[in-house]
Design a protein around this motif. Structure first.
Motif, PDB file in Angstrom:
ATOM      1  N   ILE A 307      34.176  -1.056  -6.923  1.00  0.00           N
ATOM      2  CA  ILE A 307      33.359  -1.559  -5.816  1.00  0.00           C
ATOM      3  C   ILE A 307      34.170  -2.534  -4.971  1.00  0.00           C
ATOM      4  CG2 ILE A 307      31.376  -3.026  -5.252  1.00  0.00           C
ATOM      5  CD1 ILE A 307      29.935  -1.743  -7.651  1.00  0.00           C
ATOM      6  N   TYR A 311      35.442  -1.955  -0.887  1.00  0.00           N
ATOM      7  CA  TYR A 311      35.114  -2.882   0.199  1.00  0.00           C
ATOM      8  C   TYR A 311      36.316  -3.733   0.615  1.00  0.00           C
ATOM      9  CZ  TYR A 311      30.128  -1.965  -0.594  1.00  0.00           C
ATOM     10  OH  TYR A 311      28.895  -1.373  -0.701  1.00  0.00           O
ATOM     11  N   ALA A 359      29.794  -5.598   1.955  1.00  0.00           N
ATOM     12  CA  ALA A 359      28.707  -4.692   1.561  1.00  0.00           C
ATOM     13  C   ALA A 359      27.543  -4.788   2.530  1.00  0.00           C
ATOM     14  CB  ALA A 359      28.262  -5.028   0.141  1.00  0.00           C
ATOM     15  N   ARG A 363      26.089  -1.792   4.929  1.00  0.00           N
ATOM     16  CA  ARG A 363      24.685  -1.387   4.877  1.00  0.00           C
ATOM     17  C   ARG A 363      24.030  -1.497   6.255  1.00  0.00           C
ATOM     18  NH1 ARG A 363      21.154  -3.345  -0.122  1.00  0.00           N
ATOM     19  NH2 ARG A 363      22.752  -2.002  -1.036  1.00  0.00           N
TER      20      ARG A 363
END
Length: 387
Positions: A307, A311, A359, A363
């Motif tokens: 993760i 990113y 993140a 989004r």
């Protein structure tokens, strides 16, 4: 176009590199802070040295991914550049504008302000970490032009030929890093060139080319590259450790305690021969670390690091701003700790905030695209004119 399989350990490697960048900049905040002792200087120097692999690894990954993706087919020039502009340059622009606005002189005329803003965006000087974006984007601009040459060279080189070529280019590169001032002097005063080899030499693609070449070799010969790493892992890791210890000793040797403590880390500057040797050795060592992590770490820890790796670019853009918040938190709530511990605390806080910001941005971007897509699909069809 058919997509190639993903390389499992790359997201882990990206995560390692991103965390190393944040650690470097956290150290930069506390290394010269009031209250820093000799012990802090020694510890922070060791941590800084351990984290210096970040830039070479990021460049290596770029070369590896590009040559792995296009090892048997031509590069479609305009789609290739359009994708890099979309993925690299467009996310860079708003962050660069933000940093330039924060640091800019707001008392100058609007025209001068716009001119300064343009210069900062073009040169990556809006913030101390944005130089890397300008430097690495040069690789993307050059890659379509050099790709054909890379494939032809690859077709003609045998295994031993590759070995001698990498050795020769490595020695050339190490020597080149010792001639930066001389090259800057030679090019001084040449319009459009002098600044590139002078004031902005630290973001000149020429002084980082070898890490990309190593990545190109790895991408073209992935299984062979990994096999060589695993076959000689003890030698490669041992060499890296010896070089780290040697460089750490040199760093501490240059500290001064009389008449007062003076700490400096000039021995860790990227573009210099001795450091180039350490950085070249760091690439196989860190790739091995990523392989071992992928094979042995728990699934939850691998997902966590993946993760971070996914990113890493936007988190990198954000981390300089997040570090300001992180150091304020560390200084206000952990003031009783020594600078080394506050550095590690600020590093952890900044890393978490940067990934969270990346993140959130992803989004929000996805939500905005869905809204725009829904709006366009629901728009009434235009009426055709009757005759």
């Amino acid at each position: 176009m058919k997509k190639t399989n993903k390389i499992a350990e790359l997201e882990i490697l990206r995560a390692f590199a991103f965390l190393a960048v944040v650690l470097q900049h956290a150290i930069g905040h506390y290394a010269y802070a009031p209250g820093t002792t000799l012990a802090d200087g020694v510890m922070l120097g060791g941590l800084l040295l351990l984290a210096k692999f970040a830039v070479p690894i990021f460049i290596f990954i770029s070369g590896m991914v590009l040559c792995y993706r296009y090892k048997t087919e031509p590069v479609p020039l305009f789609p290739f550049l359009r994708k890099r502009i979309k993925d690299i340059f467009l996310p860079y622009l708003p962050w660069a504008v933000l940093y330039a606005s924060i640091e800019g002189d707001h008392l100058i005329s609007p025209l001068k302000h716009m001119s300064d803003m343009g210069t900062k965006l073009f040169t990556g000087t809006a913030s101390y970490h944005l130089w890397y974006v300008i430097m690495t984007f040069q690789f993307y601009l050059l890659f379509p032009l050099l790709h054909g040459i890379v494939l032809k060279v690859n077709q003609r080189l045998t295994a031993s030929g590759w070995g001698w070529t990498l050795l020769g280019l490595g020695l050339l590169y190490i020597g080149l890093t010792g001639q930066v001032s001389l090259i800057g002097h030679w090019t001084e005063g040449i319009p459009g060139v002098g600044d590139f080899f002078g004031e902005y030499s630290d973001r000149n693609v020429l002084y980082f080319f070898y890490y990309f070449v190593l990545g190109a070799f790895a991408g073209l010969h992935l299984e062979r590259f990994k096999s060589l790493l695993l076959r000689y892992k003890q030698v490669l890791i041992g060499l890296f450790v010896v070089l780290l210890l040697w460089t750490w000793y040199r760093i501490v040797e240059h500290f001064q305690t009389v008449p007062e403590l003076q700490i400096q880390y000039n021995d860790t500057l990227l573009i210099q021969p001795k450091m180039a040797i350490v950085l070249i050795a760091s690439i196989p060592a860190m790739y091995l670390a990523a392989i071992f992590f992928t094979e042995r770490a728990s699934a939850a820890l691998q997902r966590f690091m993946s993760i971070i790796g996914s990113y890493s670019y936007v988190a990198y853009l954000a981390h300089a701003l997040m570090l300001v918040a992180a150091t304020l938190i560390a200084d206000d709530f952990l003031f009783f700790m020594n600078p080394t511990l506050r550095t590690l605390a600020a590093f952890a806080i900044c890393s978490a905030l940067s990934v969270a910001a990346a993140a959130a941005i992803r989004r929000l971007s996805a939500s905005a695209r869905r809204i725009l897509s829904r709006t366009n699909s629901n728009a009434p069809m235009g009426k055709t004119e009757s005759r």
